[in-house]
Design an enzyme around this catalytic site. Structure first.
Site, PDB file in Angstrom:
ATOM      1  N   ASP A   1       0.910  -1.082  -0.038  1.00  0.00           N
ATOM      2  CA  ASP A   1       0.073   0.211   0.004  1.00  0.00           C
ATOM      3  C   ASP A   1       0.832   1.124  -0.012  1.00  0.00           C
ATOM      4  OD1 ASP A   1      -2.793   1.111   1.937  1.00  0.00           O
ATOM      5  OD2 ASP A   1      -2.318   1.406   0.022  1.00  0.00           O
TER       6      ASP A   1
ATOM      7  N   ASP B   1      -7.985  -8.235   0.372  1.00  0.00           N
ATOM      8  CA  ASP B   1      -7.090  -8.280   1.471  1.00  0.00           C
ATOM      9  C   ASP B   1      -7.686  -7.626   2.791  1.00  0.00           C
ATOM     10  OD1 ASP B   1      -6.682  -5.243   1.068  1.00  0.00           O
ATOM     11  OD2 ASP B   1      -5.984  -5.570   3.122  1.00  0.00           O
TER      12      ASP B   1
ATOM     13  N   CYS C   1     -11.252 -28.766   7.412  1.00  0.00           N
ATOM     14  CA  CYS C   1     -10.282 -27.812   7.053  1.00  0.00           C
ATOM     15  C   CYS C   1      -9.109 -28.902   7.129  1.00  0.00           C
ATOM     16  CB  CYS C   1     -10.230 -26.933   8.011  1.00  0.00           C
ATOM     17  SG  CYS C   1      -8.597 -25.689   7.846  1.00  0.00           S
TER      18      CYS C   1
ATOM     19  N   CYS D   1      -5.823 -27.725   7.179  1.00  0.00           N
ATOM     20  CA  CYS D   1      -4.753 -26.699   7.724  1.00  0.00           C
ATOM     21  C   CYS D   1      -3.890 -27.656   8.697  1.00  0.00           C
ATOM     22  CB  CYS D   1      -5.126 -25.522   8.105  1.00  0.00           C
ATOM     23  SG  CYS D   1      -5.540 -25.355   9.846  1.00  0.00           S
TER      24      CYS D   1
ATOM     25  N   CYS E   1      -5.979 -27.641  12.090  1.00  0.00           N
ATOM     26  CA  CYS E   1      -6.911 -28.822  12.414  1.00  0.00           C
ATOM     27  C   CYS E   1      -6.649 -30.200  11.973  1.00  0.00           C
ATOM     28  CB  CYS E   1      -7.822 -28.332  10.995  1.00  0.00           C
ATOM     29  SG  CYS E   1      -8.710 -26.833  11.535  1.00  0.00           S
TER      30      CYS E   1
ATOM     31  N   HIS F   1      -4.633 -21.354  10.957  1.00  0.00           N
ATOM     32  CA  HIS F   1      -6.034 -21.590  10.425  1.00  0.00           C
ATOM     33  C   HIS F   1      -7.066 -20.560   9.929  1.00  0.00           C
ATOM     34  CE1 HIS F   1     -10.090 -23.214  10.288  1.00  0.00           C
ATOM     35  NE2 HIS F   1     -10.583 -22.303  10.895  1.00  0.00           N
TER      36      HIS F   1
HETATM   37  N1  LIG Z   1     -10.505   0.564   5.110  1.00  0.00           N
HETATM   38  C1  LIG Z   1     -10.399   0.045   3.828  1.00  0.00           C
HETATM   39  C2  LIG Z   1      -9.002   0.267   3.173  1.00  0.00           C
HETATM   40  C3  LIG Z   1      -7.931  -0.170   3.671  1.00  0.00           C
HETATM   41  C4  LIG Z   1      -6.400   0.254   3.081  1.00  0.00           C
HETATM   42  C5  LIG Z   1      -5.471  -0.457   3.335  1.00  0.00           C
HETATM   43  S1  LIG Z   1      -5.235  -2.047   2.178  1.00  0.00           S
HETATM   44  C6  LIG Z   1      -3.493  -2.339   2.656  1.00  0.00           C
HETATM   45  C7  LIG Z   1      -3.079  -2.772   3.978  1.00  0.00           C
HETATM   46  C8  LIG Z   1      -1.784  -3.015   4.210  1.00  0.00           C
HETATM   47  C9  LIG Z   1      -0.925  -3.431   3.266  1.00  0.00           C
HETATM   48  C10 LIG Z   1      -1.609  -3.460   1.939  1.00  0.00           C
HETATM   49  C11 LIG Z   1      -2.804  -2.950   1.595  1.00  0.00           C
HETATM   50  C12 LIG Z   1      -6.661   1.306   1.936  1.00  0.00           C
HETATM   51  N2  LIG Z   1      -5.381   1.645   1.676  1.00  0.00           N
HETATM   52  C13 LIG Z   1      -5.528   2.785   0.610  1.00  0.00           C
HETATM   53  N3  LIG Z   1      -4.484   3.183   0.037  1.00  0.00           N
HETATM   54  N4  LIG Z   1      -6.734   3.569   0.295  1.00  0.00           N
HETATM   55  C14 LIG Z   1      -7.704   3.180   0.759  1.00  0.00           C
HETATM   56  O1  LIG Z   1      -8.902   3.628   0.550  1.00  0.00           O
HETATM   57  C15 LIG Z   1      -7.839   1.679   2.043  1.00  0.00           C
HETATM   58  C16 LIG Z   1      -9.086   1.638   2.409  1.00  0.00           C
HETATM   59 ZN   LIG Z   2      -7.905 -25.153   9.736  1.00  0.00          ZN
END
Ligand SMILES: NCc1cc(CSc2ccccc2)c2nc(N)[nH]c(=O)c2c1
Ligand SMILES: [Zn+2]
Length: 374
Positions: free
Chosen positions: A93, A268, A306, A308, A311, A337
């Protein structure tokens, strides 16, 4: 020789897609769930565990790794893949979201965002260009542009102005990294709050900039499930058909299935690892709160369906004991898990789309987790 960024759709089931995304560190079969490794590690589990559980790609974070140990240190150590011994794809991110969610003092301007470190209060500044430079140092396969994730309840006027600035920042990010250079991909991030027309405006502006993928930001910020699904259902199908679609930071098993049904490919969420550490475990029969007394003498596996490591080798009684005793092994086994559950959900979705049975899969989980899984 696979070309990083190539996205091939193999099957469709309604708006859901079964595809392959090529990156410099290998292929990603979508729909995909991506475990979050914010500080260069997926909390409590190692790369071997992640491979064993079927993880194809993990997430890292510009904000955290810049502050500690430093993106330039990671670059000197050969980049994030070598640093953490993970040789499959990594997505990072841009750090903007973490600045707003973790830093106390911060100031946003056209230039970028000024903030104080959550570690020692020192002052820092992220411009769009800096956010990309850090991700280049980390060597991530998929970089995210610097954006502003407006909070739930932000007024329409501010949301509209903010998305315009997010687009200008996205253009500045693109300008400092030639598409495909060093095999690194760059995704734009759609903002626009909970206004369908502003979401379309944000998407339309980003489509004028060449990105290898597009993400939906600004959801799961405190809104109702109804509001989240309304925006998801509106913008998901409107995103470029031939490019990967990523829903950031979402969500419960049902949110993920809703997203797949709306045409989203990548997900994610910290839920699996965060809930694991408080004893909330996701199973094929619903959520299990392992600390409940009913499990004191339960000799059965956490989830009989599961495969994993947890489990296959340990009873609910033992997992409850570890949790109650605050044993470190509890975090590892519970996290393993939960990650395996989310990875298996994505695998089942891929298989269901190939077989034209996605609606049945979603209905099956709805019967267990309800409509939104909260
Ligand atoms: N609440 C959801 C969310 C989460 C992330 C983080 S996603 C993430 C977290 C850690 C590592 C990689 C990606 C976001 N990142 C950006 N840049 N913009 C958003 O609007 C946004 C909204
Ligand atoms: Zn499991």
């Amino acid at each position: 020789m696979p070309v990083p960024g190539r996205f091939t759709i193999h099957a469709r089931d309604g708006k859901a897609r079964r595809a392959t995304l090529h990156t410099a560190h290998g292929e990603i079969q979508t729909p995909v769930f991506m475990p979050v490794g914010t500080q260069g590690s997926v909390k409590a589990v190692g790369p071997d565990d992640l491979l064993q559980a079927g993880s194809q790609i993990i997430l890292g974070n510009t904000y955290h790794l810049y502050l500690r140990p430093g993106d330039e240190l990671v670059a000197r150590r050969g980049g994030l893949h070598r640093f953490m011994s993970w040789d499959k794809p990594i997505l990072t991110d841009s750090g903007g979201f973490q600045v707003f969610s973790l830093s106390t003092i911060r100031k946003i301007s056209e230039k970028g965002v000024e903030f104080r470190s959550y570690l020692d209060g020192s002052k820092h500044f992220f411009s769009p260009e800096k956010a990309i430079s850090i991700q280049q140092n980390l060597g991530s396969d998929i970089m995210m542009v610097l954006d502003e994730c407006v909070g739930y309840g932000a007024d329409r006027e501010y949301t509209a102005r903010s998305l315009e600035r997010t687009t200008r920042w996205a253009r500045r990010c693109r300008e400092v990294h030639t598409p495909g250079a060093d095999g690194q991909l760059m995704f734009g991030i759609i903002q626009g709050g909970f206004h369908e027309d502003l979401r379309e405006e944000s998407l339309g502006q980003l489509l004028e900039i060449p990105f290898e993928g597009y993400a939906i930001g600004g959801l799961s910020v405190g809104e109702s499930t109804e509001d989240m699904y309304r925006i998801l259902n509106h913008i998901g199908p409107r995103m470029p058909e031939e490019k990967p679609r990523y829903l950031m930071g979402v969500g419960t098993p049902m949110d993920i299935l809703e997203g797949i049904e709306s045409g989203v490919d990548m997900f994610d969420c910290v839920l699996p690892t965060r809930n694991a550490r408080n004893g909330t475990l996701f199973t094929s029969q619903g959520k299990v709160n392992i600390k409940r007394a009913e499990f004191r003498e339960d000799d059965g596996p956490l989830d009989p369906n599961c495969q994993c490591y947890t489990c296959r080798n340990f009873s609910r009684a033992y997992l409850r004991h570890l949790y109650t005793a605050r044993e470190i092994l509890s975090y590892r086994l519970n996290s393993l898990h939960n990650i395996a559950f989310f990875l298996e959900l994505a695998r089942q979705a891929r298989e269901a789309i190939e077989g034209g049975r996605f609606a049945e899969l979603k209905a099956h989980y709805q019967g267990i987790y309800g409509t939104d899984g909260r």
